[in-house]
Design a protein around this motif. Structure first.
Motif, short mmCIF file in Angstrom:
data_model
loop_
_atom_site.label_atom_id
_atom_site.label_comp_id
_atom_site.label_asym_id
_atom_site.label_seq_id
_atom_site.Cartn_x
_atom_site.Cartn_y
_atom_site.Cartn_z
N LEU A 199 -8.92 -0.75 0.67
CA LEU A 199 -8.96 -0.28 2.06
C LEU A 199 -9.91 0.91 2.22
O LEU A 199 -10.62 1.02 3.22
CB LEU A 199 -7.55 0.09 2.52
CG LEU A 199 -6.55 -1.07 2.60
CD1 LEU A 199 -5.15 -0.55 2.94
CD2 LEU A 199 -7.00 -2.10 3.63
N GLU A 200 -9.92 1.80 1.24
CA GLU A 200 -10.85 2.93 1.29
C GLU A 200 -12.29 2.45 1.25
O GLU A 200 -13.16 2.97 1.97
CB GLU A 200 -10.59 3.89 0.11
CG GLU A 200 -9.80 5.12 0.47
CD GLU A 200 -9.89 6.20 -0.60
OE1 GLU A 200 -10.87 6.99 -0.57
OE2 GLU A 200 -8.98 6.25 -1.45
N GLN A 246 -13.41 -0.47 2.29
CA GLN A 246 -13.70 -1.09 3.58
C GLN A 246 -14.00 -0.03 4.63
O GLN A 246 -14.91 -0.19 5.45
CB GLN A 246 -12.53 -1.97 4.01
CG GLN A 246 -12.35 -3.21 3.15
CD GLN A 246 -11.11 -4.01 3.53
OE1 GLN A 246 -10.25 -3.54 4.28
NE2 GLN A 246 -10.99 -5.21 3.00
N ASP A 247 -13.23 1.07 4.59
CA ASP A 247 -13.44 2.14 5.55
C ASP A 247 -14.81 2.78 5.39
O ASP A 247 -15.44 3.20 6.38
CB ASP A 247 -12.34 3.20 5.39
CG ASP A 247 -12.45 4.31 6.43
OD1 ASP A 247 -12.38 4.00 7.63
OD2 ASP A 247 -12.61 5.47 6.05
N ILE A 289 -4.69 -2.00 -3.72
CA ILE A 289 -4.92 -2.28 -2.31
C ILE A 289 -5.46 -1.06 -1.56
O ILE A 289 -6.31 -1.19 -0.68
CB ILE A 289 -3.62 -2.81 -1.64
CG1 ILE A 289 -3.89 -3.21 -0.18
CG2 ILE A 289 -2.51 -1.79 -1.72
CD1 ILE A 289 -4.89 -4.33 -0.01
N HIS A 290 -5.00 0.14 -1.92
CA HIS A 290 -5.48 1.32 -1.19
C HIS A 290 -6.94 1.60 -1.50
O HIS A 290 -7.70 2.02 -0.61
CB HIS A 290 -4.63 2.55 -1.53
CG HIS A 290 -4.90 3.70 -0.61
ND1 HIS A 290 -4.47 3.72 0.70
CD2 HIS A 290 -5.57 4.87 -0.79
CE1 HIS A 290 -4.85 4.85 1.28
NE2 HIS A 290 -5.53 5.56 0.39
N ASP A 331 0.81 -1.22 0.00
CA ASP A 331 0.00 0.00 0.00
C ASP A 331 0.85 1.27 0.00
O ASP A 331 1.43 1.64 1.02
CB ASP A 331 -0.92 0.00 1.23
CG ASP A 331 -1.85 1.20 1.25
OD1 ASP A 331 -1.98 1.87 0.21
OD2 ASP A 331 -2.45 1.45 2.31
#
Length: 329
Positions: A155-156, A158-159, A151-152, A101
């Protein structure tokens, strides 16, 4: 965050020829004459998500210079000012699609890119020096196992599913172009009346505003500016990467503005404006095409934006569409 690399504009006599040569190298047809180069500049600006003015202003010039770098052209490492360019973006995309990431793909070599590069180097048994050159370049081109998602971005996303925050706990910066100080302060007042911690700051330099935003613990940023046409709502999208959180925020703001039935068209688009590219939290730009429209429509726009921000923070409740990009070949 390091300040943006200060790439000086060429002198007036050399500027046109230099810009034309660089655009031609990037595949934009340039013939003799002012209209032809203006058209090429507009086409380039459109392709890069910056305002299509047809003029080679400072943002456009820096973007043209950055576009000229191909991965492997130069050794990349953490420095101040940061390396910027398409080669950095390729590195960030490649790392992210391999599961390391580097943060969002913004074409800026910062600490998170360095850390992700070191993780990759360790994983492939290379010296973890955070320097991208030679063997590291070859290994990044060679290694298999790339994903279709960065990947980032994952993650965004998921957030967004776990993001729930009452406005009374939110910290927001209302930023703007210098002439829009009154409108920025009005939105900050509306947000404070709803219980948020909100501050209004205006400046002529978007990068300076981004630095200010990044030094504070903010939940999101809004930016007021002037557009080339109508009312434009923009989120960060560049280098074949889109911020899922930024896109969702912009979608919610755009929906709120469309409900007002304003006498100007409302459009939603991804852009690489410095205020969107260089901030590290969800950010949205709201731009109207004329000072008169800002004066007349400003109060309605501000109220709708305040409501959309509250909805975004309290319960996003939806998935942004078309938010992921793929790695270039």
């Amino acid at each position: 965050m390091s300040s943006p690399q200060r790439t000086a504009l060429p002198g007036p006599e050399a500027k046109r020829a230099d810009v034309a040569a660089r655009l031609a190298k990037l595949g934009f047809r340039v013939e003799d004459g002012c209209e032809e180069i203006e058209g090429a500049i507009k086409a380039f600006q459109l392709s890069r998500g910056i305002p299509e003015t047809g003029e080679c202003d400072l943002i456009t010039w820096r973007t043209i210079v950055e576009a000229g770098f191909t991965f492997g052209d130069r050794v990349l490492y953490l420095r101040s000012p940061s390396f910027r360019g398409d080669d950095v973006a390729w590195l960030q995309e490649r790392l992210g699609n391999l599961g390391f990431d580097p943060g969002r793909v913004d074409g800026i070599f910062g600490p998170r890119t360095r850390d992700a590069l070191q993780d990759f180097q360790t994983n492939v048994a290379l010296p973890a020096d955070g320097i991208c050159g030679g063997a590291t370049v070859d290994e990044l081109r060679r290694v298999f196992g790339r994903s279709s998602e960065h990947i980032h971005g994952v993650l965004e996303r998921q957030d967004l599913h776990v993001r729930r925050k009452p406005l009374t706990e939110a910290s927001i910066a209302v930023l703007g172009s210098l002439p829009l100080e009154q409108q920025a302060e009005l939105l900050a007042q509306r947000l404070r009346a709803r219980g948020a911690r909100a501050v209004a700051i205006t400046d002529t330099d978007q990068s300076r505003l981004a630095v200010i935003a990044n030094t504070r613990q903010l939940d999101l940023v809004t930016y007021f500016d002037f557009s080339t046409f109508g009312l434009q709502v923009a989120y960060y999208s560049g280098f074949r990467y889109t911020s899922p959180a930024g896109m969702l925020l912009a979608q919610m703001v755009s929906t709120g503005l469309e409900g007002l039935r304003l006498p100007v068209p409302v459009s939603l688009r991804g852009m690489t404006l410095p205020i969107l590219r260089e901030t590290r939290m969800p950010a949205v730009s709201i731009a109207i095409d004329h000072p008169h429209h800002w004066l007349i429509l400003g109060p309605e726009v501000v109220e709708a934006v305040a409501g959309s921000i509250e909805r975004f923070l309290v319960d996003p409740g939806q998935e942004p569409q078309d938010a992921m990009g793929s790695i270039p070949n």
